[in-house]
Structures are given as C-alpha cells and as structure tokens.
Design a protein around this motif. Sequence first.
Motif, PDB file in Angstrom:
ATOM      1  N   GLN A 152       0.816  -1.209   0.000  1.00  0.00           N
ATOM      2  CA  GLN A 152       0.000   0.000   0.000  1.00  0.00           C
ATOM      3  C   GLN A 152       0.856   1.269   0.000  1.00  0.00           C
ATOM      4  OE1 GLN A 152      -2.540  -0.360   3.431  1.00  0.00           O
ATOM      5  NE2 GLN A 152      -3.595  -2.195   2.661  1.00  0.00           N
ATOM      6  N   GLY A 153       2.177   1.087  -0.042  1.00  0.00           N
ATOM      7  CA  GLY A 153       3.089   2.221  -0.052  1.00  0.00           C
ATOM      8  C   GLY A 153       3.277   2.883   1.304  1.00  0.00           C
ATOM      9  N   LYS A 154       2.883   2.208   2.394  1.00  0.00           N
ATOM     10  CA  LYS A 154       2.988   2.776   3.745  1.00  0.00           C
ATOM     11  C   LYS A 154       4.225   2.203   4.443  1.00  0.00           C
ATOM     12  CE  LYS A 154      -2.051   3.205   4.106  1.00  0.00           C
ATOM     13  NZ  LYS A 154      -3.273   2.806   4.853  1.00  0.00           N
ATOM     14  N   GLN A 155       5.387   2.625   3.965  1.00  0.00           N
ATOM     15  CA  GLN A 155       6.632   2.038   4.417  1.00  0.00           C
ATOM     16  C   GLN A 155       6.888   2.285   5.900  1.00  0.00           C
ATOM     17  OE1 GLN A 155       9.944   3.005   1.935  1.00  0.00           O
ATOM     18  NE2 GLN A 155      11.445   2.006   3.247  1.00  0.00           N
ATOM     19  N   GLU A 156       6.651   3.490   6.370  1.00  0.00           N
ATOM     20  CA  GLU A 156       6.913   3.807   7.780  1.00  0.00           C
ATOM     21  C   GLU A 156       5.995   3.008   8.696  1.00  0.00           C
ATOM     22  OE1 GLU A 156       7.040   7.699  10.793  1.00  0.00           O
ATOM     23  OE2 GLU A 156       6.833   7.970   8.622  1.00  0.00           O
ATOM     24  N   ASP A 157       4.719   2.931   8.353  1.00  0.00           N
ATOM     25  CA  ASP A 157       3.781   2.151   9.149  1.00  0.00           C
ATOM     26  C   ASP A 157       4.146   0.667   9.115  1.00  0.00           C
ATOM     27  OD1 ASP A 157       2.382   4.426   9.773  1.00  0.00           O
ATOM     28  OD2 ASP A 157       0.839   4.134   8.227  1.00  0.00           O
ATOM     29  N   ALA A 158       4.584   0.211   7.964  1.00  0.00           N
ATOM     30  CA  ALA A 158       4.944  -1.199   7.820  1.00  0.00           C
ATOM     31  C   ALA A 158       6.097  -1.572   8.745  1.00  0.00           C
ATOM     32  CB  ALA A 158       5.303  -1.501   6.375  1.00  0.00           C
ATOM     33  N   GLN A 159       7.059  -0.691   8.883  1.00  0.00           N
ATOM     34  CA  GLN A 159       8.245  -0.968   9.687  1.00  0.00           C
ATOM     35  C   GLN A 159       7.973  -0.885  11.183  1.00  0.00           C
ATOM     36  OE1 GLN A 159      11.159  -2.030   8.887  1.00  0.00           O
ATOM     37  NE2 GLN A 159      11.295  -1.728   6.669  1.00  0.00           N
ATOM     38  N   GLN A 160       6.938  -0.175  11.596  1.00  0.00           N
ATOM     39  CA  GLN A 160       6.743   0.171  13.002  1.00  0.00           C
ATOM     40  C   GLN A 160       6.759  -1.039  13.935  1.00  0.00           C
ATOM     41  OE1 GLN A 160       3.059   2.198  13.834  1.00  0.00           O
ATOM     42  NE2 GLN A 160       3.789   2.976  15.812  1.00  0.00           N
ATOM     43  N   TYR A 161       6.043  -2.094  13.560  1.00  0.00           N
ATOM     44  CA  TYR A 161       5.945  -3.257  14.439  1.00  0.00           C
ATOM     45  C   TYR A 161       6.562  -4.507  13.816  1.00  0.00           C
ATOM     46  CZ  TYR A 161       2.581  -0.287  16.886  1.00  0.00           C
ATOM     47  OH  TYR A 161       1.979   0.741  17.558  1.00  0.00           O
ATOM     48  N   ARG A 162       7.401  -4.318  12.808  1.00  0.00           N
ATOM     49  CA  ARG A 162       8.051  -5.475  12.198  1.00  0.00           C
ATOM     50  C   ARG A 162       9.042  -6.072  13.197  1.00  0.00           C
ATOM     51  NH1 ARG A 162      11.712  -6.019   6.640  1.00  0.00           N
ATOM     52  NH2 ARG A 162      11.105  -8.195   6.247  1.00  0.00           N
ATOM     53  N   LEU A 163       9.019  -7.397  13.322  1.00  0.00           N
ATOM     54  CA  LEU A 163       9.816  -8.074  14.344  1.00  0.00           C
ATOM     55  C   LEU A 163      10.987  -8.848  13.755  1.00  0.00           C
ATOM     56  CD1 LEU A 163       6.807  -9.360  16.480  1.00  0.00           C
ATOM     57  CD2 LEU A 163       8.220  -7.339  16.890  1.00  0.00           C
ATOM     58  N   VAL A 164      11.279  -8.596  12.498  1.00  0.00           N
ATOM     59  CA  VAL A 164      12.354  -9.301  11.800  1.00  0.00           C
ATOM     60  C   VAL A 164      13.450  -8.304  11.431  1.00  0.00           C
ATOM     61  CG1 VAL A 164      12.959 -10.501   9.670  1.00  0.00           C
ATOM     62  CG2 VAL A 164      10.867 -11.114  10.896  1.00  0.00           C
ATOM     63  N   GLU A 165      14.694  -8.695  11.640  1.00  0.00           N
ATOM     64  CA  GLU A 165      15.848  -7.937  11.151  1.00  0.00           C
ATOM     65  C   GLU A 165      16.355  -8.664   9.899  1.00  0.00           C
ATOM     66  OE1 GLU A 165      20.338  -6.528  12.522  1.00  0.00           O
ATOM     67  OE2 GLU A 165      19.354  -8.232  13.501  1.00  0.00           O
ATOM     68  N   CYS A 218      17.298  -7.056  20.009  1.00  0.00           N
ATOM     69  CA  CYS A 218      18.260  -5.968  19.816  1.00  0.00           C
ATOM     70  C   CYS A 218      17.732  -4.854  18.912  1.00  0.00           C
ATOM     71  CB  CYS A 218      19.567  -6.522  19.254  1.00  0.00           C
ATOM     72  SG  CYS A 218      20.252  -7.889  20.218  1.00  0.00           S
ATOM     73  N   ILE A 219      16.521  -4.997  18.405  1.00  0.00           N
ATOM     74  CA  ILE A 219      15.964  -3.948  17.545  1.00  0.00           C
ATOM     75  C   ILE A 219      14.840  -3.229  18.285  1.00  0.00           C
ATOM     76  CG2 ILE A 219      16.602  -5.131  15.408  1.00  0.00           C
ATOM     77  CD1 ILE A 219      13.745  -6.110  15.134  1.00  0.00           C
ATOM     78  N   GLU A 220      14.695  -1.947  18.035  1.00  0.00           N
ATOM     79  CA  GLU A 220      13.719  -1.141  18.775  1.00  0.00           C
ATOM     80  C   GLU A 220      12.293  -1.522  18.447  1.00  0.00           C
ATOM     81  OE1 GLU A 220      13.894   1.117  21.329  1.00  0.00           O
ATOM     82  OE2 GLU A 220      15.882   0.196  21.404  1.00  0.00           O
ATOM     83  N   ASN A 221      12.064  -2.025  17.220  1.00  0.00           N
ATOM     84  CA  ASN A 221      10.703  -2.421  16.854  1.00  0.00           C
ATOM     85  C   ASN A 221      10.120  -3.427  17.850  1.00  0.00           C
ATOM     86  OD1 ASN A 221      11.068  -0.852  14.627  1.00  0.00           O
ATOM     87  ND2 ASN A 221      10.862  -2.496  13.128  1.00  0.00           N
ATOM     88  N   THR A 222      10.969  -4.303  18.359  1.00  0.00           N
ATOM     89  CA  THR A 222      10.513  -5.309  19.321  1.00  0.00           C
ATOM     90  C   THR A 222       9.877  -4.654  20.533  1.00  0.00           C
ATOM     91  OG1 THR A 222      12.085  -7.006  18.608  1.00  0.00           O
ATOM     92  CG2 THR A 222      11.296  -7.141  20.872  1.00  0.00           C
ATOM     93  N   TYR A 223      10.529  -3.622  21.044  1.00  0.00           N
ATOM     94  CA  TYR A 223      10.029  -2.977  22.260  1.00  0.00           C
ATOM     95  C   TYR A 223       8.855  -2.042  21.962  1.00  0.00           C
ATOM     96  CZ  TYR A 223      14.233  -5.119  23.910  1.00  0.00           C
ATOM     97  OH  TYR A 223      15.197  -6.051  24.210  1.00  0.00           O
ATOM     98  N   THR A 224       8.820  -1.509  20.756  1.00  0.00           N
ATOM     99  CA  THR A 224       7.643  -0.745  20.332  1.00  0.00           C
ATOM    100  C   THR A 224       6.427  -1.655  20.284  1.00  0.00           C
ATOM    101  OG1 THR A 224       9.048   0.703  18.998  1.00  0.00           O
ATOM    102  CG2 THR A 224       6.698   0.732  18.530  1.00  0.00           C
ATOM    103  N   PHE A 225       6.624  -2.839  19.739  1.00  0.00           N
ATOM    104  CA  PHE A 225       5.555  -3.832  19.655  1.00  0.00           C
ATOM    105  C   PHE A 225       5.106  -4.257  21.045  1.00  0.00           C
ATOM    106  CE2 PHE A 225       4.508  -8.413  19.710  1.00  0.00           C
ATOM    107  CZ  PHE A 225       3.371  -8.412  18.928  1.00  0.00           C
ATOM    108  N   ILE A 226       6.037  -4.582  21.915  1.00  0.00           N
ATOM    109  CA  ILE A 226       5.698  -5.045  23.262  1.00  0.00           C
ATOM    110  C   ILE A 226       4.977  -3.963  24.042  1.00  0.00           C
ATOM    111  CG2 ILE A 226       6.685  -5.767  25.486  1.00  0.00           C
ATOM    112  CD1 ILE A 226       8.856  -7.232  23.865  1.00  0.00           C
ATOM    113  N   ASP A 227       5.441  -2.744  23.935  1.00  0.00           N
ATOM    114  CA  ASP A 227       4.785  -1.643  24.639  1.00  0.00           C
ATOM    115  C   ASP A 227       3.352  -1.476  24.140  1.00  0.00           C
ATOM    116  OD1 ASP A 227       4.881   0.632  26.488  1.00  0.00           O
ATOM    117  OD2 ASP A 227       4.719   1.858  24.682  1.00  0.00           O
ATOM    118  N   LYS A 228       3.171  -1.585  22.852  1.00  0.00           N
ATOM    119  CA  LYS A 228       1.820  -1.490  22.278  1.00  0.00           C
ATOM    120  C   LYS A 228       0.923  -2.599  22.834  1.00  0.00           C
ATOM    121  CE  LYS A 228      -1.596  -0.781  19.303  1.00  0.00           C
ATOM    122  NZ  LYS A 228      -2.565   0.330  19.482  1.00  0.00           N
TER     123      LYS A 228
END
Length: 848
Positions: free
Chosen positions: A461-474, A495-505
Amino acid sequence: MRFNRLIALIFGVSSPLYAIDQSALNWLSQNLEVKYTLLDSKPTSCPKEQQKCYYSELSFSVAKANTRANNDFAIFFSQLMPIYHVEGDNFTITHINGDIHKIMPAKGFTGFSNTPTKVRFYTKDSQVTRSEFMPNYIVTDAQLTLTPKVIKSTQTQLDNDTGLELQPYLAPFTSLNQLQTSGKDDTPWMGSEYLYQHQVKPTLDAAIGLIPQPRQLTVLSDKRIKLAGGINLQLSGISVNAIAMAEKRLNTLGVKSTKNGFLVDVAVKPNQQTSPHYQLTVAADNIAIRANNAAAAFYALQSLAGLLDIHDLSIPTVEIIDAPRYDFRGLHVDVARNFRSKAFILQTIEQMAAYKLNKLHLHLADDEGWRLAIKDLDELTSVGAYRCLDLSETRCLLPQLGAGNGKNASVNGFYSAEDYIEILRYAKTHHIEVLPSLDMPGHSRAAIIAMEARYKKLMTQGKQEDAQQYRLVEPADKTRYSSIQHYNDNTLNVCIENTYTFIDKVLSEVKVLHDRAGVPLSTYHIGADETAGAWLDSPACKTLQASVKDFSNFNGYFIERVATLLDKKGIQVAGWSDGLGDVRVAKMTKNVQVNAWATLSENGHVVAHRFANQGWQVVLSSPDVTYFDFPYQSHPQERGNHWASRAIDSKKMFEFMPDNLPAHAEIWKNTHNHSYIADDSESSLNNGVKLSGIQGHLWSEMLRSDEQAQYMLYPRLLALAERAWHHAKWELPYQAGRTYSQSSGYFTAQLQAQREADWQRFVAILGYQELPKLALADIAYRVPVVAAKQLSADKLDAFTAIASFAIEAQLQDGEWVPFNTSLGKVHGLRAVQSSSGRKGRALILERE
C-alpha cells in the motif's frame, strides 16, 4: 515469482509430466489408507552416528488404484520429533519447520495400490506416547495450485462407549520397546495387574469432610441438615455480588435461595489478617459464617457446597475453622498451542473457585497461535490465530500439531476484546485473578509471522513507515538456530527497537482491556524461556553488545528492559525460572514472580531455593508433578507428553510436599523409573524464607478439544487444590542441608501410614461427594481404569483406586456384564460412574 521459487525449493520438483487435478486429489484424500507404526523406540544402532534414535514406518495403500492420483502429490504431516534419515527410494521426507514434514514420491515410487507402499525412517528424539503421533495429514499437488485436503484415514475418531479419542492411522502399541525411550528406561507398562500391585483399594464408603481439607473440622453431632427446602442468606458487612457465584453454585447443585429456606447467617468483619479466614458452623437451626473479608465468605459458602450430598441435599453438622496454606493457588491454561473455547475458560473458573484456587495464568500466545485481539494489530488474530496449509503464511500459520487445513476448526480461534473482558469480570466474581501471558522473546512465532503479514500488506500500500513500526524481523540477521520445538524463526530479535515498540503497544492494550473490565492488571507473565541459539549473527545484536555498559547476555537484557517497562505501568513482572536465571538481580524490579519449573529429579529444589533466597515470589511449577499434560499412567492409551514424567495421577499430586522439595527423592523416581539423590547441602533455603504458592499446568500441544482438556484436568485439579490450600500433618518438615534418597529414611513408616489414611479420606470424598458434582456440571473427567488380578482359574479380584465406581467385565463374546469375582477369566474390565453412566477406558487382561 518469489513464491513459485519458494514452492520449487520446498518441494524439490518442477512441473510434473502428469499433473494431478482437483477431482483426483479429492479421491486420494478419501481413499488413501495411511498407517503409522512405531517399530522400535530403542534400536541397537542408529544411522549417521546418532547416539539415540527412534525407528518408525509409514505405509500407504488404496483399495483400488486410480492412476490419476499416483503422480504429482505431496503430503504434509506433523511429526513432533524431526525425521533425519529415510530408508529406501519410494519417498523422500523433508523437515520444513516446527513439526511440519513433507513426503514426496521418489524415483522408486511406482504408484499406490492395494499392496502397501512403505517408507521407514529414524527420528532423533523420543516420541513414545500415542497422543504424540499427530493426525490430519494433508495432501496437495506439488505446485499448491489445488485446494489441499485432509486425508480421511488420518483423522481421529471417538470411541462410542467412552468418548475418548481413537487413532485408526496409528498401529497398536504392544511392547515395552514402543513405550520405553531407551535401554536405560525402566518405565513399567501400567496394565491392570501392575495397578493391582501398586494401587490401594479404597477402604471407606463415605467420609465427612471437604476438598480441599480445611484447617480444622469438628463434627458436632451425627445429625444431617436437609437443605432440600433451600437456604435463606442473611448478609452483614458484605454485598450480595461478592458471594453471588457461590450462591449460584449452591443453586445449581439443587439448593435454591428462598425466603423460607434454612437460615444462613453470613457476617464479614475485617481484621488484621489479609488472607481469607472464616468459621463455618452448621447447627440444627441455622448455619453461621464469620469471615474477615469477602473472599473468605465466598470460600465458606463454597465449603457449604462441598459438604453437600447432592443425592439427598443434606450436610453434616460441623464446625470448620479455615484459612489457606498459600496465597498463590494457581492453574495455568495454555490456549495458544490449541485453542480453548470461552465456555471452557468460564467453566474452568467456576471449578477453580469451587476448590478455592485463586490465580488463572492464561497462556495466550506461543509459536502456534496468538489468541487475544489487540487494537490496531489485526493480523495478530486474522493470521496468527489460525492454521492451514498456506506456505506463504499470509492467511494463516503452518498447520502445526496436526491442526489440519480448516481455519474454522476448534483448535483455531481467539478471544475478542469483549470475550477477554467477560473472562476477567467472570474471574473477579469468583475471586480469581487472571495473569495473562503472551510468551516472549522465544515462543513468539505467531507474533513474528503475523507482523510480517502486516508488513507485507502495508508495503504493497506504499505505507513504508507504518509497515516498519511493528516489524519483528531484522532482514540482515543470518542466525541459524533451532528451538526446542524445532522452529528456526520463533524468537523476537531483542536488539531492535521495533521489538520494544511492539511489546509496549501490546502491554498497553492489554492494560486497557483490564481497565475496561474494572480489573486492574497487576501481574503480567512474559514467559522469557527457551531462547537458546538466537541472535548470534544479528548485526543489531553485535552493535547492542558493544554499546551497552556491563552487558551480560541478550535474554537477560530483554527481561530487564521489559521488567522496567512493566514497572513503569504499575505491573509486576513474572516469568519462567530458566529465563529469569539470565538476569542480574540488581537490575530487576523489586517485586518479581518466578515459576520454578525444573524437574525435582534433576535438582529442581536447587532452582526454587535460589530464587526464593533472592527475595522473589516463587510459585512451584515442578513438571514432574504439576504438569497435567502428562499421562495419568504409563500406558499407551493414556494421553500426554513424556519428557518430565511418565505418570502423574491424582495420588502423586496429593502426595506432593511443596515445602520440602528434596524430600521427594525418598518417595518418587525419575523419568526412567530410577531412584535419584537430592542433595540440599549447598542449596538450602535461608531461615524464614517461604515459597509463595503452587500452580498446576495444562499445556495443550496434544489437546485438540475441550473434552480432552477436561479429561487431563479432572480429577487432578482437586488434588492440586488440596495441596495448595491445606498443609497435611504427614508432610515431612523441611530441614536445611539434608540429602535424600530411597534409603535415607526420613519419611517414616508412621508418616506413611498417616498419609495413606489421609488419602483414603480424600478419595472417599472425591468419589462419593465431588465426582457426582463434576458429572452434574457436564465435565468429562477421567474415569479410572480397573486394577485386577487373576487369583485363580475361577476367581478374579478387581477394584478402582477412586471410590464409588461400579466395574463391568467383558466376556469372551464381547458382552459387558456387571463384575463379580466368580466370573473367572474375562476379556477386559472397565469402570462405570453409577449416577452418570460415564465409562472409563477398558483394560484388556490378555496383555498382563
């Protein structure tokens, strides 16, 4: 194109010369007969220099050949332990991920016929109970262009008499070479004669008392009070809502609330004690309850229900003074591996409360499923709550654990926000706290795959920033690992911040659900177990390790960080002992709950004592006694896992001495039925240190229905409640520094006699008083099997370890008749619950 290349890689084939069509595939799914045979669980030698292996065979046949169905197929099936070596050239077998394997025709395959085509193979690890051999093999075409179908012959069936699961695709187990895991394994075949030698015949026709046993019970007279006319509750210092569910249970058992009923005076007066204390007096003219808080009054009314004989609605005249042994009296229910219905959870809450358990640990996410709707992260449930054969895993997860191909199957599903709020509120009305768990960073495959599906969707859908927000893969992480359940992609990158963004959510949204329910989230269980092997080649982890001062290890870093995150939200952290062993105590929050789950026969007492001495709240979760996913007895027909214990019956749970863990070396043996030594000389509890409680566990890998879950849970739940609430006089007091073994002799003959007398009390109440109540609640509890011995050519003795069951004998012609000792030689025996007519598993006597 990437998908097509993936298919080619997985299947190892190009387009076939003769492609199968849908009608031929459908025919094959209906007509292919599959038979799995465990040939030998302890071969004398193993291929490829393996020290241990298991030898098995799959055979395939059709009654009438269909040439269109003999080419271009692949079969996917669940095999818990990976296959590493295949004999012959009929088929290839490839391990895909987790327990999923794929069978393909090889150069020697000439087509299916009425003569079975066989393939023999070796697995690396033990798989010896019948329930470990999963159903629902799926057949498809090599290109996966057709609709996959479950092979009919690999589906389970239900026994008409018992309702227990049958596995027609699995050949019978007939020898110890199938039941034992190695040449060192002395696990017995617990048939009827073994049970006759090792079980004790019930000696009591009835007993006055409760499960769990109260701290003090005094019989006031031999008179019984009839409650058929109902009860009249008079409340003081407590609202009707606080005891409504106990009142409802009494009503369900036949004792209605009415203005003209027998007076029940309930008065609550707080005192300095925070744990529930109550006094219950049943006199000729009234029933009086005096309690220090609402929970105590609720438990007093549950005791009233416990005293009730539901056949004549009478109770004895007694005085009870009571309080719990432990503040934490818990049950863990895994709804992640295989889903449990909301109705099952609500009913489980009712029965927990009936027996005064007060903590429900809900395991809501694991590798095989995510079971709780989270706002804005729809893929967690739209993808992560379902399993089907979709290799791209954009619609569902792979069909692990024999899940089949139907997204609507009962093993799939999730709780909506409203479902979860209902569960929380229902638990609260039963004075039960729900401890949610969404296992991380290991056991997280459902979350990882779901967030990858979200990532792909938003990228298109071209929403690259939203797509990356909760991605759990490096993407740059090239680590190759295999989890204990053989996944290569089930661990969050810590070791990636997305993990903790996801967990906090996720944590924030779970907290919102608790707040909406009016039930604050006070403890959250992060799991944090079984992460070995991940992150070794992660660029982010190498950067993190270099940048964090005093770095210890990755799992410890994760737990410490999430614990701090929880603490800022006012939530206590809980986790499994192996993961929490990775942290630095000084870096953790003050209040930590740890589930000590090391097996007692492998120094489990050392683990529990270490965490307790740290000042943490230790909840005992010893697998060799509290894991109810293990068999009741070591017999092929008993459902369950096998790695920590081969037999956990109600008596073993009853005999548990949770305040003295090393002492069990005197009375129990290890998984191979060998004696062991428990040395406490360097692991003693510090003076004054106490354990916080005990928790039973219902893991669900092998439980595909609510009825199977109930079979495993009851009646062991009642023995769990007995030990969690009541400290028995026969329990051997803990004394620091002792070493225990089968010959140490601390558990004296006098204590053994006291324990046996207490067991006779317990089993009489269980059989005559409590099992009829479970039957009335439509709970599919386990009916015991029959212990029997042929005393002479014309005399057979038989009994059940739990009182109150009738016994039926099967004659040589197959007819079932009431048992009597003069029947002589019979084919088999089974127990029958007289009031409900429920039948237990039959034991065939020729096996002895």
